[in-house]
Design an enzyme around this catalytic site. Structure first.
Site, PDB file in Angstrom:
ATOM      1  N   HIS A   1       0.813  -1.209   0.000  1.00 33.27           N
ATOM      2  CA  HIS A   1       0.000   0.000   0.000  1.00 33.27           C
ATOM      3  C   HIS A   1       0.852   1.267   0.000  1.00 33.27           C
ATOM      4  CE1 HIS A   1      -3.731  -2.293   1.645  1.00 33.27           C
ATOM      5  NE2 HIS A   1      -3.599  -2.403   0.355  1.00 33.27           N
TER       6      HIS A   1
ATOM      7  N   ARG B   1     -23.059  16.458  -7.821  1.00 30.61           N
ATOM      8  CA  ARG B   1     -23.960  15.599  -7.039  1.00 30.61           C
ATOM      9  C   ARG B   1     -24.371  16.361  -5.780  1.00 30.61           C
ATOM     10  NH1 ARG B   1     -19.535  12.223  -8.569  1.00 30.61           N
ATOM     11  NH2 ARG B   1     -20.124  10.648 -10.112  1.00 30.61           N
TER      12      ARG B   1
ATOM     13  N   ARG C   1     -27.089  18.795 -10.474  1.00 31.89           N
ATOM     14  CA  ARG C   1     -28.200  17.840 -10.467  1.00 31.89           C
ATOM     15  C   ARG C   1     -28.992  18.023  -9.175  1.00 31.89           C
ATOM     16  NH1 ARG C   1     -26.584  11.661 -10.455  1.00 31.89           N
ATOM     17  NH2 ARG C   1     -26.074  12.152  -8.296  1.00 31.89           N
TER      18      ARG C   1
ATOM     19  N   ASN D   1     -24.404   4.521 -15.732  1.00 35.77           N
ATOM     20  CA  ASN D   1     -24.376   3.537 -14.648  1.00 35.77           C
ATOM     21  C   ASN D   1     -25.775   2.982 -14.402  1.00 35.77           C
ATOM     22  OD1 ASN D   1     -21.762   4.386 -14.510  1.00 35.77           O
ATOM     23  ND2 ASN D   1     -21.917   5.362 -12.520  1.00 35.77           N
ATOM     24  N   ASP D   2     -26.745   3.880 -14.155  1.00 36.02           N
ATOM     25  CA  ASP D   2     -28.110   3.430 -13.909  1.00 36.02           C
ATOM     26  C   ASP D   2     -28.774   2.921 -15.189  1.00 36.02           C
ATOM     27  OD1 ASP D   2     -28.429   3.617 -11.194  1.00 36.02           O
ATOM     28  OD2 ASP D   2     -29.034   5.712 -11.221  1.00 36.02           O
TER      29      ASP D   2
ATOM     30  N   ARG E   1     -26.464  -3.723 -10.082  1.00 36.13           N
ATOM     31  CA  ARG E   1     -24.998  -3.627 -10.060  1.00 36.13           C
ATOM     32  C   ARG E   1     -24.394  -4.346  -8.867  1.00 36.13           C
ATOM     33  NH1 ARG E   1     -24.920   2.716 -11.240  1.00 36.13           N
ATOM     34  NH2 ARG E   1     -25.555   2.663  -9.083  1.00 36.13           N
TER      35      ARG E   1
ATOM     36  N   CYS F   1     -22.409  11.244 -18.323  1.00 36.70           N
ATOM     37  CA  CYS F   1     -21.789  11.540 -17.036  1.00 36.70           C
ATOM     38  C   CYS F   1     -21.603  10.287 -16.184  1.00 36.70           C
ATOM     39  CB  CYS F   1     -22.600  12.582 -16.264  1.00 36.70           C
ATOM     40  SG  CYS F   1     -24.280  12.076 -15.872  1.00 36.70           S
TER      41      CYS F   1
END
Length: 834
Positions: free
Chosen positions: A458, A565, A601, A723-724, A734, A771
């Protein structure tokens, strides 16, 4: 589906078991908890009434499995069963399986649709795998599962069908892949087995799968017979080709160029004084050596304060550590990619690991003070990782130690010591914790040389995200080097020179100048407009989730903001943000972008993301429920506050635009526009400055695509939320492992939806953007431009790569490729064309 009830003396333990079980079953199984008693001074215990209420909360005719920890938990459950309806009690089974392992196995079995008897059998056999792996004899009761010596012999019956797969997962088939297999195949009407190492086990049993010990490179065969054998094999095949829902290689753009080394480096010294080890982060560094040593704060010698007080000290310290880790995850995500911030999320999981928490609890009950108990536990746990034969697991020891140091600092009051430097240096250390690495200032730490670690550690990942050249695995460097002596680090090749010759120093400076020049050119190019080879301009914008993201977006070349968002203003609060606070934040974001466009949005929330001050209600499927614009139209008072703030902000910032999410029908859009107009008129009537902004909508559901021509007449722009849109077009959640192979924005059906939307937008003379995550994938850039997409909005860190992809595109060839891709029949064909 069978439900689960966890009965435990400890609320904290039950909470941890609940979290693990929910993760294993992807949240599909109803789980209730009855733990502890309502007595602040003595919270440990069980309550029959609480058990009864828990059973009633999740009761289902398919059955309820109750898992108990010990003693009074059994008595309380027996009493609870006497209190509930006799018909319900008949469908409740109390299981003697171990609480943690039993609960996880039961949840996987329940999620796969197994009967109550089968779920109980899986829970009973939960310890078989552990006993077998530890080479100890287990004599446990079993119903659905098989003991190791009872595994059936391999069969070659003619009616059986088989599919063989070479496992590429770096860590083999461990808990998560095994859980995915059970979920993928259990619903089929077939007998399904897995074969490996000459053994055959049921593919419906997560414990039996664990018995196989499948490692990377092993051949794993799925064998099926029965009515739906073919379908079961196809489901397994799809899952296997997706590597059982795990990533098998690095995808981060900064790490992909570096080879993953899984063996310790053989350090060698050449005649020119060069030392060779593992290159972990590319770049050239020239600076004096500075030795850094981090130590675990020493446990205080003090009297034992009693279990209650010692536990309170641990709870307070671990809570504060979790808060800091959450902040580090957020800060690191802003500097680099999500993969780096996930390191600190993993640290949070280490700290909340139920077994670790249970162990510290037991030690405190043995009259050991918390500092001593914690330091001993961390040392023992870290050493167990170091003793592993796997280099990957050895690298995780440093993560455990980092978590231990963080909590110990809080327990002792020492906290984190700042790394203060007066001149640029090359940091030399045995190892660096991820926390230490994240706190480094690249302006002062020009390079890193570590004795331990590998390119997968990491610390190496974080060094790459910070742009600090690093070499790791250079054994003995702390004793071979002296503070103040000049060193040269070449991170890409893993080379180090101590007190280099004048000739070597001059060559290193030339290489450094060249490397810096290339980096500077790349950064300068990121700020340029993105135009295709034939001069077509494409707007490359950023997605933002906070005001702080705006600065990073500009620094990385964003030409505007395609998605703000606004949910970040509404989350983690017991009441909605005021109109004034929203107005100020929207103005700050818009002003930070100057004259560049900013699309905000409106609130996009739903049953999967609940807000305490909205009456959302529980939904069977929140993704198909009251969310986005639907929810806002049912909570008009909250929605009006946001619309007023946006109208006022538009009067002050001409670059601000508004976008409604989750629009499916003309009625919804008309209601939203009517409400916006009424807010505008009310503000005007009150003498408050307000201006109507450009209005756009998200295209996220198939209905919006079907209605695109009509919707386009009422708005100024479309923004496709891929995505949706993907999960709705493919009818695939998903988060559901069993259908994850369907969830790709490159699916032919999704691509045709995008093309249809773009065509409707252009016919109406409005712009269309994307988007979703798809916008940030350079492989898809040419196809999207060929479909007529005007704007792409993405995570800021992806902007430079997408701009380069735009510059390499020619419009005519993009249209030709788009047509070819749109003609493809399968996802595999699409990816081959790309």
């Amino acid at each position: 589906m069978v439900s689960i009830v966890i009965v435990s003396h400890s609320p904290d333990l039950a909470k941890g078991v609940h979290a693990l079980a929910s993760q294993m079953s992807q949240g599909k199984v109803k789980i209730a908890v009855a733990a502890g008693v309502d007595d602040p001074d003595n919270p440990i215990g069980t309550d029959a009434i609480a058990v009864m209420m828990a059973i009633e909360e999740v009761y289902t005719p398919q059955g309820v499995l109750v898992l108990v920890d010990m003693g009074s938990a059994i008595l309380s459950t027996d009493t609870a069963l006497e209190l509930i309806d006799s018909e319900q009690a008949a469908n409740v089974h109390v299981c003697a399986a171990p609480l943690i392992e039993g609960c996880m196995s039961a949840c996987v079995a329940a999620a796969a649709g197994m009967s109550l008897e089968e779920v109980s059998g899986e829970a009973h056999n939960a310890l078989v795998a552990k006993y077998t792996l530890l080479e100890q004899n287990a004599h446990l009761p079993g119903k659905a599962g098989l003991q190791n010596d009872e595994l059936p012999a391999l069969s070659t019956a003619e009616e059986e069908m088989a599919f063989e797969w070479q496992v590429k997962n770096p860590h083999g088939i461990h808990a998560r892949p095994a859980s995915a297999i059970v979920g993928a195949v259990s619903s089929y009407d077939a007998q399904i087995w897995l074969e490996c190492h000459g053994k055959r086990v049921s593919a419906r049993s997560i414990n039996s799968i664990a018995l196989l010990g499948v490692e990377q490179g092993d051949s794993l065969t799925c064998v099926a017979s029965g009515n739906e054998a073919q379908q079961a094999l196809q489901a397994f095949s799809s899952l296997a080709q997706n590597h059982f829902n795990e990533s098998i290689e690095k995808t981060d753009h900064q790490t992909a160029v570096l080879p993953v080394q899984t063996r310790k480096a053989q350090v060698s010294r050449h005649q020119d004084g060069r030392l060779n080890a593992i290159g972990a982060s590319e770049g050239i560094a020239i600076a004096p050596v500075w030795h850094y040593k981090a130590t675990m704060p020493k446990a205080r010698e003090r009297d034992y304060l009693g279990y209650g007080r010692e536990w309170a000290l641990f709870s307070e310290a671990s809570g504060a550590a979790l808060q800091t880790l959450a902040e580090l995850a957020e800060q690191t995500a802003q500097k680099g990619s999500q993969s780096e911030s996930d390191i600190f999320t993993a640290h949070s999981q280490i700290l909340t690991d139920p077994e670790l928490v249970d162990t510290i609890r037991q030690r405190l009950k043995e009259a050991v003070n918390v500092e001593i108990a914690w330091s001993q536990l961390i040392e023992k746990t870290a050493q167990a990782y170091k003793d592993s034969s796997s280099d990957y697991m050895q690298a995780r020891a440093n993560d455990v130690y980092d978590v231990g140091c963080r909590v110990m600092g809080l327990l002792t009051g020492e906290g984190e010591q700042p790394i203060e430097l007066t001149e640029p240096v090359i940091l030399v250390a045995t190892d660096l914790s991820p926390s230490d690495t994240a706190r480094l200032d690249p302006a002062m730490v020009k390079g890193i040389i570590l004795e331990q670690g590998g390119s997968t550690s990491h610390s190496a990942i974080l060094a790459r995200s910070l742009g600090i050249p690093a070499v790791v695995g250079l054994s003995g460097i702390t004793t071979q080097s002296q503070e103040g002596q000049t060193a040269v680090v070449r991170g890409s090749s893993g080379e180090v020179w101590l007190t280099p010759t004048a000739q070597r120093l001059e060559k290193a400076r030339r290489e450094q100048d060249e490397f810096d020049s290339q980096g500077e050119q790349a950064r300068m190019k990121a700020m340029e407009k993105a135009c295709t080879l034939d001069g077509r301009a494409v707007e490359i914008n950023a997605n933002l989730s906070s005001l702080e993201d705006a600065g990073q977006a500009l620094a990385l070349g964003a030409e505007g903001v395609g998605l703000v968002r606004s949910e970040f203003l509404f989350m983690d609060s017991e009441q909605p943000p005021s109109e004034q606070s929203q107005f100020e934040t929207y103005c700050q974001i818009a002003q930070a972008l100057g004259d560049k466009p900013v699309i905000i949005r409106t609130l996009d929330i739903g049953g999967d993301k609940p807000l305490t001050y909205l009456q959302q209600g529980e939904e069977e499927n929140p993704f198909l429920g009251c969310r986005g614009l639907r929810l806002c139209l049912q909570n008009v008072d909250v929605f009006r506050l946001q619309l007023n703030a946006l109208l006022r902000a538009r009067a002050k910032c001409s670059n601000l635009q508004v976008m409604f999410p989750m629009v499916a029908t003309m009625e919804e859009l008309n209601q939203a526009k009517y409400l916006l107009n009424s807010c505008y008129e009310a503000l005007q009537h009150s003498g408050i400055p307000a201006v109507m902004p450009k209005i756009g909508i998200m295209i996220e559901v198939p209905a919006a695509v079907a209605n695109a021509r009509q919707l386009a007449e009422e708005v100024s722009f479309f923004s496709i939320g891929t995505n949706d849109l993907t999960q709705y077009v493919m009818a695939a959640d998903r988060g559901n492992d069993r259908v994850s192979y369907l969830v790709s924005a490159a699916q032919p059906a999704v691509l045709r939806m995008i093309e249809q939307t773009a065509q409707a937008a252009h016919e109406a003379g409005i712009s269309v953007g994307i988007c979703g995550e798809m916008a940030g994938d350079p492989k898809l850039t040419e196809v999207l431009l060929g479909m007529g997409v005007n704007e792409l909005s993405m995570s800021p860190i992806r902007i430079a790569a997408v701009k380069q992809a735009v510059r390499a595109t020619e419009s005519k060839s993009a249209r030709m490729q788009a047509q070819e891709v749109l003609g493809a029949s399968t996802l595999k064909q699409v990816m081959a064309l790309l």
